[in-house]
Scaffold this motif. Structure first.
Motif, PDB file in Angstrom:
ATOM      1  N   UNK A  37       0.808  -1.230   0.000  1.00 22.50           N
ATOM      2  CA  UNK A  37       0.000   0.000   0.000  1.00 22.50           C
ATOM      3  C   UNK A  37       0.839   1.277   0.000  1.00 22.50           C
ATOM      4  N   UNK A  38       2.092   1.178   0.492  1.00 23.11           N
ATOM      5  CA  UNK A  38       2.942   2.360   0.588  1.00 23.11           C
ATOM      6  C   UNK A  38       4.047   2.364  -0.471  1.00 23.11           C
ATOM      7  N   UNK A  39       3.922   1.476  -1.468  1.00 25.99           N
ATOM      8  CA  UNK A  39       4.996   1.314  -2.443  1.00 25.99           C
ATOM      9  C   UNK A  39       5.282   2.603  -3.206  1.00 25.99           C
ATOM     10  N   UNK A  40       4.237   3.240  -3.733  1.00 30.16           N
ATOM     11  CA  UNK A  40       4.456   4.458  -4.525  1.00 30.16           C
ATOM     12  C   UNK A  40       5.065   5.566  -3.663  1.00 30.16           C
ATOM     13  N   UNK A  41       4.626   5.657  -2.390  1.00 25.43           N
ATOM     14  CA  UNK A  41       5.195   6.667  -1.492  1.00 25.43           C
ATOM     15  C   UNK A  41       6.657   6.363  -1.184  1.00 25.43           C
ATOM     16  N   UNK A  42       6.961   5.084  -0.987  1.00 28.62           N
ATOM     17  CA  UNK A  42       8.347   4.677  -0.712  1.00 28.62           C
ATOM     18  C   UNK A  42       9.252   5.027  -1.886  1.00 28.62           C
ATOM     19  N   UNK A  43       8.793   4.718  -3.097  1.00 29.20           N
ATOM     20  CA  UNK A  43       9.602   4.983  -4.287  1.00 29.20           C
ATOM     21  C   UNK A  43       9.785   6.484  -4.493  1.00 29.20           C
ATOM     22  N   UNK A  45       9.234   9.124  -2.081  1.00 29.15           N
ATOM     23  CA  UNK A  45       9.798   9.892  -0.975  1.00 29.15           C
ATOM     24  C   UNK A  45      11.149   9.368  -0.500  1.00 29.15           C
ATOM     25  N   UNK A  46      11.275   8.042  -0.395  1.00 25.03           N
ATOM     26  CA  UNK A  46      12.499   7.467   0.169  1.00 25.03           C
ATOM     27  C   UNK A  46      13.593   7.308  -0.882  1.00 25.03           C
ATOM     28  N   UNK A  47      13.228   6.863  -2.086  1.00 25.20           N
ATOM     29  CA  UNK A  47      14.224   6.650  -3.138  1.00 25.20           C
ATOM     30  C   UNK A  47      14.331   7.834  -4.091  1.00 25.20           C
ATOM     31  N   UNK A  48      13.364   8.755  -4.033  1.00 25.59           N
ATOM     32  CA  UNK A  48      13.435   9.951  -4.855  1.00 25.59           C
ATOM     33  C   UNK A  48      13.146   9.731  -6.319  1.00 25.59           C
ATOM     34  N   UNK A  49      12.379   8.703  -6.678  1.00 22.39           N
ATOM     35  CA  UNK A  49      12.059   8.429  -8.080  1.00 22.39           C
ATOM     36  C   UNK A  49      11.055   9.460  -8.609  1.00 22.39           C
TER      37      UNK A  49
END
Length: 402
Positions: A37-43, A45-49
């Motif tokens: 559920x948080x994949x798009x946010x992780x990519x 916000x965290x990885x900066x994609x």
């Protein structure tokens, strides 16, 4: 109130203990799926994609699901459902633990494709296991119990995931997902090991099994189900955007509307399925009824002004889902008696993977080019096409009474 509660509990009677263990394993596994559920946010916000790169990762995710469903069907027939589920759970757990250390774009694309491939290998195997542990008359209710476990898991997962992100960061999600997948695998070993578990399905497979892609009626049925999936997934892509941009709902209000879907399934699906099974209606007729309700739910979006109509629309869509999916699953399981169960259920799972690959993106593109009202009309047209295909399946002389 006590009589209503007792009546509700009675709808669960008669299911084998193995089905309950299978539901618990599913609950543990799905509750642990916190990264998704948080994949798009992780990519982002965290990885900066960039948004474009996030889209490509999600596409790899979808194709991994498609390939995994196909591969899982083959392995279920070759290795058996138990080994396939165990391999999937343990490999997925290890994959989640390792994926947090991959940060480059192409490595993430390949990593998520591989991870979802091994994760979704278990989907057809779970269906085959469910069939093996259920008496023929209990299969639809057994499927409903598994759906209940999935919905409870998906409800708990995001809530726990949000707490973990706030407390220790995104790496905690990967850690939690990895551990819960491995725990689900260990629970499988303890409860459903073939040396301990007893299969209750005494139905025999026919000789010279038919390959699913050669079963014309089954393929037509799956095409109809994939079209239904394209329509239904709009409630988790274009519809939330519509709620915010057109109806001006807040994120919390949107969350409550979407949460209503899971709550209705938890409270009403099992009694509803038990009631409908008692009526002895055939499965395809029930799927048709569910599809009609889901299609009609888009009509509520044409009523402007009072936002309460959105609650009615979600209720009708959820009612359609509660009817169509369990009986669609049950039809696929019974049809699989014609051939290799793993391959049949693998193809069944692939139909929904296709709906996810094309449904979300096509809905967004239609909204962008034509607007919401035209998109809802197109969804209604897709619903009609799916209905015509299902009516053809039902009326075909080879249909019998499944």
């Amino acid at each position: 109130m006590k009589r209503i509660f007792t009546s509700y509990l009675n709808t669960f009677k008669g299911l084998s203990k193995e089905i309950w263990w299978l539901a618990l394993i599913t609950l543990v596994n799905r509750a642990g799926a916190m990264v998704i559920p948080f994949l798009s946010l992780y990519l982002r916000d965290d990885l900066g994609f960039s948004l474009s790169r996030v889209g490509w990762v999600m596409t790899c995710f979808g194709f991994g699901s498609l390939f995994g469903s196909w591969l899982g069907g083959i392995l279920s027939d070759k290795l058996g459902y138990y080994k396939t589920i165990l391999l999937s759970l343990i490999a997925t757990g290890i994959g989640f633990l390792g994926l947090q250390f991959i940060t480059s774009f192409w490595a993430v694309c390949i990593g998520f494709f591989a991870l979802i491939t091994v994760a979704d290998m278990s989907r057809p195997a779970f269906f085959v296991a469910l069939s093996a542990y259920s008496k023929p008359e209990n299969k639809t209710r057994s499927l409903t119990l598994i759906r209940l476990a999935i919905n409870l898991g998906f409800s708990a997962g995001p809530a726990l995931g949000g707490i973990i992100i706030a407390s220790i960061g995104y790496f905690g999600l990967f850690l939690a997902d990895g551990i819960t997948c491995i725990l689900a695998g260990l629970l499988l070993i303890q409860t459903l090991n073939p040396k301990k578990a007893k299969e209750t399905d005494q139905e025999k497979m026919i000789e010279n099994p038919l390959a699913p892609h050669k079963d014309r009626l089954y393929v037509i049925f799956l095409i109809a189900l994939a079209l239904f999936g394209v329509v239904f997934v709009q409630y988790f892509s274009t519809v939330p955007v519509y709620y915010k941009e057109v109806r001006l709902l807040t994120e919390s209000q949107i969350g409550l509307l979407l949460g209503m879907n899971g709550l209705m399934i938890f409270l009403f699906e099992m009694p509803l399925i038990a009631f409908m099974e008692a009526k002895n209606w055939n499965h395809i007729s029930n799927v048709i009824g569910g599809l009609v309700l889901t299609g009609l739910s888009f009509g509520f979006f044409y009523f402007s002004g009072w936002n309460g109509v959105l609650i009615l629309g979600m209720a009708v869509a959820t009612l359609g889902e509660m009817i169509a999916f369990p009986f669609g699953n049950a039809f696929a399981l019974r049809r699989a008696k014609l051939g290799r169960q793993g391959a049949y259920m693998g193809l069944y799972s692939m139909s929904f993977s296709l709906a996810h690959i094309f449904g979300h993106n096509s809905g967004m593109q239609l909204v962008d080019r034509l607007g919401y009202k035209s998109t809802w009309a197109i969804m209604a047209a897709i619903t009609v096409v799916a209905l015509l295909l299902l009516i053809y399946v039902k009326r075909n002389k080879d249909f019998s009474k499944i």
